[in-house]
Design a protein around this motif. Structure first.
Motif, PDB file in Angstrom:
ATOM      1  N   ALA A 109       0.826  -1.209   0.000  1.00 21.39           N
ATOM      2  CA  ALA A 109       0.000   0.000   0.000  1.00 21.39           C
ATOM      3  C   ALA A 109       0.860   1.259   0.000  1.00 21.39           C
ATOM      4  O   ALA A 109       0.607   2.213  -0.751  1.00 21.39           O
ATOM      5  N   VAL A 110       1.893   1.278   0.838  1.00 26.98           N
ATOM      6  CA  VAL A 110       2.786   2.442   0.883  1.00 26.98           C
ATOM      7  C   VAL A 110       3.515   2.602  -0.440  1.00 26.98           C
ATOM      8  O   VAL A 110       3.675   3.719  -0.958  1.00 26.98           O
ATOM      9  N   ALA A 111       3.955   1.479  -1.012  1.00 31.14           N
ATOM     10  CA  ALA A 111       4.641   1.545  -2.304  1.00 31.14           C
ATOM     11  C   ALA A 111       3.733   2.121  -3.372  1.00 31.14           C
ATOM     12  O   ALA A 111       4.169   2.932  -4.209  1.00 31.14           O
ATOM     13  N   LEU A 112       2.472   1.722  -3.371  1.00 28.35           N
ATOM     14  CA  LEU A 112       1.552   2.256  -4.386  1.00 28.35           C
ATOM     15  C   LEU A 112       1.349   3.755  -4.205  1.00 28.35           C
ATOM     16  O   LEU A 112       1.300   4.499  -5.190  1.00 28.35           O
ATOM     17  N   MET A 113       1.234   4.201  -2.971  1.00 27.63           N
ATOM     18  CA  MET A 113       1.056   5.634  -2.735  1.00 27.63           C
ATOM     19  C   MET A 113       2.257   6.425  -3.247  1.00 27.63           C
ATOM     20  O   MET A 113       2.105   7.463  -3.903  1.00 27.63           O
ATOM     21  N   LEU A 117      -5.945  -1.001  -0.880  1.00 26.36           N
ATOM     22  CA  LEU A 117      -5.771  -0.041   0.211  1.00 26.36           C
ATOM     23  C   LEU A 117      -4.915   1.144  -0.246  1.00 26.36           C
ATOM     24  O   LEU A 117      -5.173   2.296   0.134  1.00 26.36           O
ATOM     25  N   GLY A 118      -3.890   0.865  -1.067  1.00 26.31           N
ATOM     26  CA  GLY A 118      -3.031   1.935  -1.554  1.00 26.31           C
ATOM     27  C   GLY A 118      -3.767   2.910  -2.449  1.00 26.31           C
ATOM     28  O   GLY A 118      -3.520   4.115  -2.406  1.00 26.31           O
ATOM     29  N   LEU A 119      -4.691   2.407  -3.271  1.00 32.45           N
ATOM     30  CA  LEU A 119      -5.472   3.288  -4.144  1.00 32.45           C
ATOM     31  C   LEU A 119      -6.321   4.251  -3.320  1.00 32.45           C
ATOM     32  O   LEU A 119      -6.447   5.433  -3.655  1.00 32.45           O
TER      33      LEU A 119
END
Length: 403
Positions: A21-25, A342-344
């Motif tokens: 999730a953090v990586a996607l953000m 969750l990241g989206l």
């Protein structure tokens, strides 16, 4: 009961989901900045800067003591620039394009078409000499640019850009139109006349958001503290800069010449801040992506080592190698998929706060979100493959005998 504790597996899964999730953000922010940077680079500068050399020069008090002294030093500088081999045209201004610092001034239209009660409009003033259009490669859209004959004191002429013409002279030509800086002139003949329209040049940088147009005003005298010199040439910029320094030194060794180089370098430097922020976020995003892949791989590899007996049992009762591999792959994709979802959701919030850093890109650009999601799912799949392959090769007899 043949595998590791559900609590341990759940905790490791939650950590991996959080990493994804953090990586996607971070990747979303980096993707938005990359698209913004690309959009800024695609903007037409309105200049032909590749073969133009520019330099700033500060005039000492001696050369600003009187109008005569100021005019004399400018003429000597013009003559020195023209005598440099390979120089085809020269010009001067008060500022370097794309470096900002231009003054904005209110003006009054002779035939005011603005709604009643509207604030007085404003425009940036670019003070230029007659060779400015030819030297910098501006595109003339209508009318003409300044000529040497226009240098007559008291002659009131203006050249405007397309934005000015479209905004204040809609559906008709701006040539022959009248406006004046400040208040309304008392006599009709005191209204300056528009003689030309040039293609827009974002002198304050392509990301300037004020919406104010640019007006080119002829340099007809004065005692400025500094000038920007422009030379169009077919020689390398370094050679011309060296020749220019020698020429200026011959005129007056006390005249400081600085910020000398190719005009294209000055244009490119206007993107330095955006480039630095983009590269910083890309570096953090790349690190987060690597840690996410490492986390998925590590968790699944550990999970496979703890489930050796379980996998052996599954194989013994008929599970094929493909089914065993799919089991592990699904676990990796499941963790990656939840992290992406969750990241989206999380990326939508910080992305909106990046609006001031974006250029011609929406903070919720679907192309960026879609591309980042695909990349993370692909990374999750690649990170899951080695543990899945290892699990599919476990010999059930060896696994059960070891237990």
């Amino acid at each position: 009961s043949a595998s590791s504790s559900r609590g341990v597996r759940a905790l490791s899964g939650v950590l991996v989901v959080g990493q994804v999730a953090v990586a996607l953000m971070l990747l979303t922010g980096a993707g938005l900045l990359i698209r913004s940077f690309a959009a800024a680079l695609r903007v037409d500068t309105g200049l032909e800067a590749a073969t133009v050399v520019t330099a700033r020069i500060a005039l000492t008090r001696e050369h600003r003591a009187s109008d005569e002294a100021a005019n004399k030093i400018r003429e000597r500088l013009f003559q020195a620039m023209r005598e440099i081999p390979g120089v085809t045209s020269v010009a001067m201004s008060f500022a370097t394009p794309f470096q900002g610092g231009l003054p904005i001034n209110a003006f009054t239209l002779e035939n005011d078409t603005l709604p009643p009660g509207s604030p007085q409009p404003g425009a940036y003033r670019v003070i230029v000499t007659p060779g400015y259009l030819e030297t910098l490669g501006l595109k003339l859209v209508e009318g003409r640019f300044y000529e040497e004959a226009d240098m007559v004191p008291g002659r009131r002429l203006f050249v405007v850009d397309q934005s000015f013409a479209r905004k204040f002279f809609p559906n008709r030509s701006a040539i022959g139109g009248h406006f004046a800086f400040g208040g309304r002139p008392t006599k009709p003949e005191e209204w300056p006349t528009i003689i030309g329209v040039v293609k827009d040049v974002p002198h304050n940088g392509v990301e300037e958001r004020s919406g104010n147009p640019f007006i080119y005003q002829l340099f007809q005298g004065g005692r400025p503290g500094g000038l920007t010199l422009f030379l169009r040439t077919n020689r390398p910029a370094a050679d011309v800069v060296s020749a220019l320094r020698n020429s200026v030194r011959a005129i007056d060794p006390a005249l400081p010449l600085f910020e000398a180089g190719g005009l294209q370098e000055a244009v490119d430097s206007s993107f330095d801040n955006r480039r630095a922020v983009m590269l910083l976020l890309v570096a953090f995003a790349g690190l987060a992506l690597f840690l996410s892949a490492l986390g998925i791989y590590g968790v699944l590899a550990y999970d496979v080592s703890q489930r050796t007996r379980e996998i052996g049992v599954r194989s013994a009762i008929g599970a094929s190698r493909g089914q065993i591999a799919n089991l592990i792959l699904r676990q990796g994709l499941w963790k990656g998929g939840i992290g992406v979802m969750l990241g989206l959701v999380g990326a939508a919030l910080p992305s909106r706060s990046m609006t001031t850093l974006l250029f011609n890109v929406r903070p919720t650009d679907p192309a960026v979100y879609g591309a980042v999601s695909v990349v993370l799912i692909g990374v999750a799949l690649l990170a899951s493959y080695p543990p899945a392959r290892r699990a599919s090769r476990i010999d059930p007899l060896v696994a059960l005998r070891d237990e």
